[in-house]
Design a protein around this motif. Structure first.
Motif, PDB file in Angstrom:
ATOM      1  N   ALA A 229     -51.827  15.388  58.003  1.00  0.00           N
ATOM      2  CA  ALA A 229     -51.554  14.839  56.675  1.00  0.00           C
ATOM      3  C   ALA A 229     -50.165  15.211  56.190  1.00  0.00           C
ATOM      4  CB  ALA A 229     -52.605  15.353  55.681  1.00  0.00           C
ATOM      5  N   ASP A 230     -49.520  16.168  56.876  1.00  0.00           N
ATOM      6  CA  ASP A 230     -48.215  16.650  56.435  1.00  0.00           C
ATOM      7  C   ASP A 230     -47.302  16.776  57.657  1.00  0.00           C
ATOM      8  OD1 ASP A 230     -46.028  17.837  55.345  1.00  0.00           O
ATOM      9  OD2 ASP A 230     -47.112  19.463  54.328  1.00  0.00           O
ATOM     10  N   PRO A 231     -46.582  15.689  58.017  1.00  0.00           N
ATOM     11  CA  PRO A 231     -45.712  15.725  59.204  1.00  0.00           C
ATOM     12  C   PRO A 231     -44.662  16.828  59.122  1.00  0.00           C
ATOM     13  CG  PRO A 231     -45.972  13.477  58.397  1.00  0.00           C
ATOM     14  CD  PRO A 231     -46.580  14.369  57.366  1.00  0.00           C
ATOM     15  N   ALA A 232     -44.118  17.094  57.940  1.00  0.00           N
ATOM     16  CA  ALA A 232     -43.094  18.131  57.803  1.00  0.00           C
ATOM     17  C   ALA A 232     -43.650  19.506  58.154  1.00  0.00           C
ATOM     18  CB  ALA A 232     -42.544  18.135  56.377  1.00  0.00           C
ATOM     19  N   ALA A 233     -44.878  19.769  57.712  1.00  0.00           N
ATOM     20  CA  ALA A 233     -45.511  21.057  58.021  1.00  0.00           C
ATOM     21  C   ALA A 233     -45.778  21.176  59.516  1.00  0.00           C
ATOM     22  CB  ALA A 233     -46.806  21.196  57.235  1.00  0.00           C
ATOM     23  N   GLU A 234     -46.139  20.045  60.145  1.00  0.00           N
ATOM     24  CA  GLU A 234     -46.408  20.072  61.590  1.00  0.00           C
ATOM     25  C   GLU A 234     -45.123  20.365  62.366  1.00  0.00           C
ATOM     26  OE1 GLU A 234     -48.409  17.312  65.103  1.00  0.00           O
ATOM     27  OE2 GLU A 234     -48.195  16.533  63.070  1.00  0.00           O
ATOM     28  N   ILE A 235     -43.998  19.756  61.937  1.00  0.00           N
ATOM     29  CA  ILE A 235     -42.710  20.005  62.604  1.00  0.00           C
ATOM     30  C   ILE A 235     -42.299  21.465  62.412  1.00  0.00           C
ATOM     31  CG2 ILE A 235     -40.240  19.486  62.474  1.00  0.00           C
ATOM     32  CD1 ILE A 235     -41.021  16.566  61.947  1.00  0.00           C
ATOM     33  N   ALA A 236     -42.514  21.990  61.206  1.00  0.00           N
ATOM     34  CA  ALA A 236     -42.181  23.393  60.939  1.00  0.00           C
ATOM     35  C   ALA A 236     -42.997  24.323  61.827  1.00  0.00           C
ATOM     36  CB  ALA A 236     -42.412  23.725  59.463  1.00  0.00           C
TER      37      ALA A 236
END
Length: 412
Positions: A229-236
């Protein structure tokens, strides 16, 4: 951040010069702030990112006892009583040896008569910082001094723990910042061999580039989670896992395989070259190069009137030997502001000065004021220790009758 505020009133003095109030911190205050900072900085949870400011204000000094170890203890006490998740407390003592007798927390006069001036800080089970100036003492003496210091530190820590238990406040929770172990293993399975190869590239910039390109490949090609649900969190999370795996691989290569990133063995020194008489007009000059670290030290001789006046809280009023250190941004391939010496430059200048001082001839046999300036031309290693080596060369080039050259080395 640590600051030390020295009010001249603390020593019953009015500041010198036209402006009769304190301005920027003295070098002495900056060095003491660094001495507080170094043992405290490692003792925080990895996830703690709240700005923390420690201010040691010197209200009164007796000019008999140094205040620096008291300031370290004060900082340790304040942190231990506060809600900050500080993993202390720490203790701090100075050790001297007078007529074969060990002295804990000596006076200025005792320090002057001691071959050892050693400051040790630590927790109840380990030493966290050592700073010393010695008149060429043996290793066994230093080890004995550190052991005695740690006994005194343990007594201090016990009192601070009792105090914190009695009147301290509960510690705040620090967020966890560990990488997802499952994600680390997945990256290892797909990219572990490539990461190990990239980490083994011997040239520093090429190694950084190879690891950076692989990191970008992982971030761009990794399949997204079905329920993300949160691509930015997954990349981080991916980036954190990649960085954790890189650290693990590099540590494995150094600690187990005994190969450092540039291909050297753990006890191998980079190639050394030296040159003297580099600058024609200066009284002495020495160029010291170790691998990709290069320092040019330039020496000037002056009369007694060129001594530096000390306007501070200590007993010292002037000094005839000075070592200054300059670390311009270009030395590490960066652009940046140059606005006079920063804390690090002041600290490293003092470190070199303390290293060389025991071999400087006294005023009766060599009645000159000596100023050394170490210009860091290139840095990929310990430039402070390179400045010690370059300054030894400059002293000998100028004909200063030092008994022996001094060398410096950093270890980790």
């Amino acid at each position: 951040t640590v600051d030390v505020e020295e009010g001249m009133y603390a020593a019953g003095k009015i500041p010198g010069g036209f402006i009769k109030k304190e301005g920027r911190p003295s070098d002495h205050a900056i060095l003491n702030a660094r001495m507080i900072d170094r043992p405290i900085r490692p003792l925080w949870p990895a996830g703690f990112n709240r700005e923390t400011h420690i201010v040691a204000t010197v209200l009164s000094v007796d000019k008999t006892n140094p205040y620096d170890v008291l300031a370290i203890l004060g900082a340790s006490a304040a942190l231990s009583l506060s809600e900050a998740p500080f993993q202390g407390p720490i203790g701090a003592v100075r050790v001297a040896k007078i007529d074969g007798r060990w002295v804990i927390d000596p006076t200025f006069e005792e320090i002057e008569n001691s071959a050892i001036n050693l400051v040790v800080t630590g927790t109840d089970d380990a030493i966290s910082m050592v700073e010393a100036g010695c008149q060429e003492v043996q290793e066994a003496d230093l080890l004995e001094a550190m052991a005695l210091a740690h006994v005194a530190i343990q007594e201090q820590v016990a009192v601070l723990k009792e105090w914190a238990a009695e009147i301290g406040v509960p510690k705040m929770e620090a967020p966890e910042r560990k990488a997802d172990p499952e994600l680390v293993e997945k990256i290892r399975a797909r990219f572990g061999a490539e990461l190990k190869a990239a980490s083994a590239v011997q040239e520093k910039l090429a190694r950084y580039e190879a690891v950076g390109e692989l990191r970008q490949t992982v971030l761009e090609t990794w399949p997204p989670a079905d329920d993300s649900a949160d691509p930015a969190a997954e990349i981080a999370a991916l980036g954190k896992a990649f960085d954790a795996l890189e650290r693990e691989i590099v540590r494995q290569q150094i600690a187990v395989e005994k190969i450092r990133p540039d291909g050297r063995a753990s006890t191998e020194i980079r190639p050394l070259t030296v040159e003297v008489g580099v600058a024609a007009r200066t009284h002495g000059s020495g160029l010291f190069t170790r691998g990709q670290t290069q320092v040019l030290s330039l020496l000037t001789l002056g009369a007694s009137r060129d001594e530096q006046r000390i306007d501070g809280l200590g007993v010292e009023e002037s000094k005839r030997f000075m070592h200054h250190y300059k670390f311009p941004p270009f030395s590490v391939g960066e652009a940046g502001f140059m606005r006079g010496p920063g804390r690090r430059e002041i600290g490293h200048g003092a470190l070199g000065e303390r290293s060389l001082y025991p071999l400087i001839p006294d005023e009766e046999s060599f009645p000159y004021t000596i100023r050394l300036v170490s210009e860091v031309l290139e840095s990929n290693g310990s430039s402070s220790m390179a400045s010690v080596c370059a300054s030894s060369l400059a002293l000998m080039d100028a004909g200063v009758p030092i008994e022996r050259p001094v060398a410096g080395i950093a270890m980790g």
